[in-house]
Design a protein around this motif. Structure first.
Motif, PDB file in Angstrom:
ATOM      1  N   ASP A  36       0.810  -1.132   0.140  1.00 16.05           N
ATOM      2  CA  ASP A  36      -0.125   0.426  -0.036  1.00 16.05           C
ATOM      3  C   ASP A  36       0.944   0.909   0.085  1.00 16.05           C
ATOM      4  N   GLY A  37      -0.094   2.633  -1.093  1.00 23.01           N
ATOM      5  CA  GLY A  37       1.278   3.451  -0.708  1.00 23.01           C
ATOM      6  C   GLY A  37      -0.078   4.360  -1.558  1.00 23.01           C
ATOM      7  N   LEU A  38       0.584   5.544  -1.787  1.00 20.67           N
ATOM      8  CA  LEU A  38       0.054   6.786  -2.664  1.00 20.67           C
ATOM      9  C   LEU A  38       0.834   6.692  -3.567  1.00 20.67           C
ATOM     10  N   THR A  39       0.584   7.575  -5.154  1.00 18.96           N
ATOM     11  CA  THR A  39       1.078   7.463  -6.255  1.00 18.96           C
ATOM     12  C   THR A  39       0.021   8.691  -5.774  1.00 18.96           C
ATOM     13  N   VAL A  40       1.294   9.534  -7.171  1.00 19.17           N
ATOM     14  CA  VAL A  40       1.050  11.053  -7.433  1.00 19.17           C
ATOM     15  C   VAL A  40       0.986  10.830  -9.201  1.00 19.17           C
ATOM     16  N   THR A  41       0.085  10.865  -9.650  1.00 25.25           N
ATOM     17  CA  THR A  41       0.094  11.455 -11.402  1.00 25.25           C
ATOM     18  C   THR A  41       0.456  13.148 -11.732  1.00 25.25           C
ATOM     19  N   ALA A  42       1.544  13.394 -12.074  1.00 24.05           N
ATOM     20  CA  ALA A  42       2.174  14.334 -12.484  1.00 24.05           C
ATOM     21  C   ALA A  42       2.522  15.045 -13.312  1.00 24.05           C
ATOM     22  N   GLU A  43       1.679  16.560 -14.218  1.00 25.19           N
ATOM     23  CA  GLU A  43       1.673  16.743 -15.195  1.00 25.19           C
ATOM     24  C   GLU A  43       2.545  18.158 -15.378  1.00 25.19           C
ATOM     25  N   ALA A  44       3.028  18.553 -16.365  1.00 27.15           N
ATOM     26  CA  ALA A  44       3.945  19.435 -16.668  1.00 27.15           C
ATOM     27  C   ALA A  44       2.632  20.732 -17.490  1.00 27.15           C
ATOM     28  N   ILE A  45       2.256  21.971 -16.122  1.00 18.90           N
ATOM     29  CA  ILE A  45       1.206  22.762 -16.774  1.00 18.90           C
ATOM     30  C   ILE A  45       1.950  24.045 -17.063  1.00 18.90           C
ATOM     31  N   ALA A  46       1.640  25.118 -17.678  1.00 17.54           N
ATOM     32  CA  ALA A  46       2.216  26.504 -18.133  1.00 17.54           C
ATOM     33  C   ALA A  46       1.734  27.233 -16.736  1.00 17.54           C
ATOM     34  N   GLY A  47       2.553  28.542 -16.892  1.00 15.95           N
ATOM     35  CA  GLY A  47       2.418  28.761 -15.790  1.00 15.95           C
ATOM     36  C   GLY A  47       3.432  29.197 -14.245  1.00 15.95           C
ATOM     37  N   ASP A  48       2.925  29.809 -13.575  1.00 20.22           N
ATOM     38  CA  ASP A  48       3.748  29.530 -12.072  1.00 20.22           C
ATOM     39  C   ASP A  48       3.651  28.833 -10.927  1.00 20.22           C
ATOM     40  N   GLU A  49       2.293  28.774 -11.365  1.00 23.32           N
ATOM     41  CA  GLU A  49       2.200  27.424  -9.649  1.00 23.32           C
ATOM     42  C   GLU A  49       2.265  26.228 -10.055  1.00 23.32           C
ATOM     43  N   ILE A  50       1.954  25.350  -8.515  1.00 20.69           N
ATOM     44  CA  ILE A  50       1.697  23.497  -8.836  1.00 20.69           C
ATOM     45  C   ILE A  50      -0.080  23.771  -8.323  1.00 20.69           C
ATOM     46  N   VAL A  51      -0.514  23.013  -9.038  1.00 20.69           N
ATOM     47  CA  VAL A  51      -1.451  23.152  -8.345  1.00 20.69           C
ATOM     48  C   VAL A  51      -2.158  21.076  -8.142  1.00 20.69           C
ATOM     49  N   ALA A  52      -2.559  20.767  -6.328  1.00 20.58           N
ATOM     50  CA  ALA A  52      -2.561  19.576  -6.182  1.00 20.58           C
ATOM     51  C   ALA A  52      -3.859  19.349  -6.010  1.00 20.58           C
ATOM     52  N   LEU A  53      -3.987  18.140  -6.272  1.00 19.61           N
ATOM     53  CA  LEU A  53      -5.528  17.558  -5.829  1.00 19.61           C
ATOM     54  C   LEU A  53      -5.898  16.476  -5.007  1.00 19.61           C
ATOM     55  N   ALA A  54      -5.651  16.702  -3.717  1.00 18.87           N
ATOM     56  CA  ALA A  54      -5.632  15.377  -3.211  1.00 18.87           C
ATOM     57  C   ALA A  54      -7.340  14.395  -3.531  1.00 18.87           C
ATOM     58  N   ARG A  55      -6.666  13.088  -4.118  1.00 21.10           N
ATOM     59  CA  ARG A  55      -8.473  12.364  -4.889  1.00 21.10           C
ATOM     60  C   ARG A  55      -8.972  11.920  -3.788  1.00 21.10           C
ATOM     61  N   ASP A  56      -7.441  10.581  -2.669  1.00 21.55           N
ATOM     62  CA  ASP A  56      -8.921   9.842  -1.825  1.00 21.55           C
ATOM     63  C   ASP A  56      -7.882   9.861  -1.238  1.00 21.55           C
ATOM     64  N   LEU A  57      -7.178  10.762  -0.196  1.00 21.21           N
ATOM     65  CA  LEU A  57      -6.107  10.370   0.786  1.00 21.21           C
ATOM     66  C   LEU A  57      -7.668  10.997   2.287  1.00 21.21           C
ATOM     67  N   ASN A  58      -7.101   9.833   3.432  1.00 22.48           N
ATOM     68  CA  ASN A  58      -8.315  10.005   4.062  1.00 22.48           C
ATOM     69  C   ASN A  58      -8.574  11.569   4.995  1.00 22.48           C
ATOM     70  N   ASP A  59      -7.721  12.082   5.543  1.00 22.70           N
ATOM     71  CA  ASP A  59      -7.767  12.966   5.310  1.00 22.70           C
ATOM     72  C   ASP A  59      -7.777  14.451   4.086  1.00 22.70           C
ATOM     73  N   GLY A  60      -8.490  14.794   4.206  1.00 22.24           N
ATOM     74  CA  GLY A  60      -8.422  16.106   2.767  1.00 22.24           C
ATOM     75  C   GLY A  60      -8.919  15.366   1.229  1.00 22.24           C
ATOM     76  N   ALA A  61     -10.297  14.893   1.409  1.00 17.15           N
ATOM     77  CA  ALA A  61     -10.489  13.837   0.024  1.00 17.15           C
ATOM     78  C   ALA A  61     -10.954  14.986  -0.696  1.00 17.15           C
ATOM     79  N   GLY A  62     -11.006  15.356  -2.132  1.00 19.10           N
ATOM     80  CA  GLY A  62     -11.265  16.519  -2.721  1.00 19.10           C
ATOM     81  C   GLY A  62     -11.256  17.507  -2.725  1.00 19.10           C
ATOM     82  N   GLU A  63      -9.831  17.610  -1.496  1.00 10.01           N
ATOM     83  CA  GLU A  63      -9.431  18.643  -1.440  1.00 10.01           C
ATOM     84  C   GLU A  63      -9.164  19.619  -2.325  1.00 10.01           C
ATOM     85  N   GLU A  64      -8.253  20.502  -2.828  1.00  5.39           N
ATOM     86  CA  GLU A  64      -6.905  21.214  -3.549  1.00  5.39           C
ATOM     87  C   GLU A  64      -6.555  22.170  -3.071  1.00  5.39           C
TER      88      GLU A  64
END
Ligand code: GLA
Length: 353
Positions: free
Chosen positions: A35-63
């Motif tokens: 068991d562990g954690l998977t990160v799907t990372a995509e390079a995007i234009a701009g200056d930001e990192i946008v992170a989406l907690a898909r199914d973490l127990n604590d923070g699911a659905g948060e951005e």
């Protein structure tokens, strides 16, 4: 080679034995789990990192969104502190980070003692580095960076056990880690018909708020009184030279280091009954000398022993979390038990140019 997309996986870990030794320059014997954690990372234009907690127990659905080049500390800690901390500390260490979109999927129960937090930080680090083509960065350096995030961004004064286990895990092997030299030596774990299971005590621990930091301070105080840099060098008569409870804390660390060596020998001899006795001895020491157990953990250990476990002990920081049990052939896995065995360490799962 820079990439536009990468998927990184980092496992949680179970520590077979060697608890509360890492920050004392001692020995541990962890393994990475499936068991562990998977990160799907995509390079995007701009200056930001946008992170989406898909199914973490604590923070699911948060951005979360932040400036990739200069992440600020989040107001509310939690998973955001790990992601921002990793992005910041990689750059402090001179490793390149690009603007990215990160999706996080976790399967390690949080606050469980199976180190969901190391899985999170290692997977985010590998995912970000893969986008910059720097995923081959030295893994001991990565462990230190991830640990710094836990210490400075999250506020838990943890050692390197979890991160090294997640980064160096190997299938069917435990890792003897010397936390002074950071040497990692795999040892075989041939379970045959035996099984290792973890069971939740249902007492969620929060390392930064628990007695963990207090134990670490006690260790430092004991070392100071003994005139040594770390408890790895504690003399044989340390117990008698220190006031209570510091003497007991040091005795735990000394005995636990010896139990790691004894466990490695027992594993080479395929003597799992001896390993089980060492797990019991480790638990007694964590309870009586290190005072890191709780009523819920004791009840879970007692239940597992009554159900036929040959050995059982609290895993991880303690003060709640999971209990690890070694079941002999024929014993029934409890309904709430998670069967664990050593699996591969952190890796890129797929990557596209
Ligand atoms: C937690 C910490 C580790 C280690 C263990 C206790 O898991 O994160 O660094 O100190 O507790 O062995």
């Amino acid at each position: 080679m820079m990439r536009d997309r990468a998927v990184a996986f980092a496992p949680g870990r179970v520590n077979l034995i060697g608890e509360h030794t890492d920050y004392n320059d001692g020995l541990g014997l962890p393994f990475a789990i499936a068991d562990g954690l998977t990160v799907t990372a995509e390079a995007i234009a701009g200056d930001e990192i946008v992170a989406l907690a898909r199914d973490l127990n604590d923070g699911a659905g948060e951005e979360d969104r932040f400036d990739a080049a200069a992440p600020e500390r989040p107001r509310d800690g939690g998973w955001r502190a790990f992601v921002r901390g990793i992005a910041a500390e990689l750059q402090v260490a001179g490793l390149p980070v690009r603007p990215a979109r990160l999706e996080l999927h976790g399967t390690v129960p949080q606050g469980s003692g199976l180190s969901s937090s190391a899985a999170l930080s290692v997977a985010v680090a590998l995912g970000l580095l893969a986008l910059s083509g720097a995923e081959a960065a030295d893994r001991r350096q990565l462990a230190r960076i991830c640990s710094r995030v836990e210490n400075d961004w999250v506020g838990a004064q943890t050692g390197l056990l979890d991160q090294l286990a997640s980064l160096f895990g190997e299938r069917d092997r435990v890792l003897r880690i010397d936390f002074r030299s950071l040497a990692v030596e795999p040892a075989p774990l041939r379970l045959g018909d035996w099984q290792l299971v973890t069971v939740d005590s249902h007492e969620s621990h929060d390392l930064s708020a628990s007695g963990y930091n207090a134990r670490r301070e006690e260790s430092e105080e004991a070392a100071r009184l003994l005139g040594i840099d770390s408890l790895r060098d504690a003399p044989a008569d340390a117990f008698g030279r220190l006031p209570d409870p510091l003497g007991r804390r040091v005795r735990h660390v000394q005995d636990e280091n010896a139990r790691v060596e004894a466990t490695v020998r027992a594993l080479h001899d395929d003597d799992l009954a001896a390993v089980a006795r060492l797990l019991d001895a480790s638990h007694a020491s964590l309870r009586d000398d290190y005072a890191a157990s709780t009523d819920a953990v004791e009840a879970t250990v007692a239940r597992l022993k009554a159900a036929g476990a040959a050995g059982a002990r609290m895993v991880g920081g303690g003060f709640g979390g999971h209990v690890l049990a070694l079941l002999p052939p024929g014993a029934t896995v409890p309904e709430d038990g998670l069967v664990v065995r050593p699996d591969a360490g952190a890796r890129l799962v797929v990557s596209a140019p």
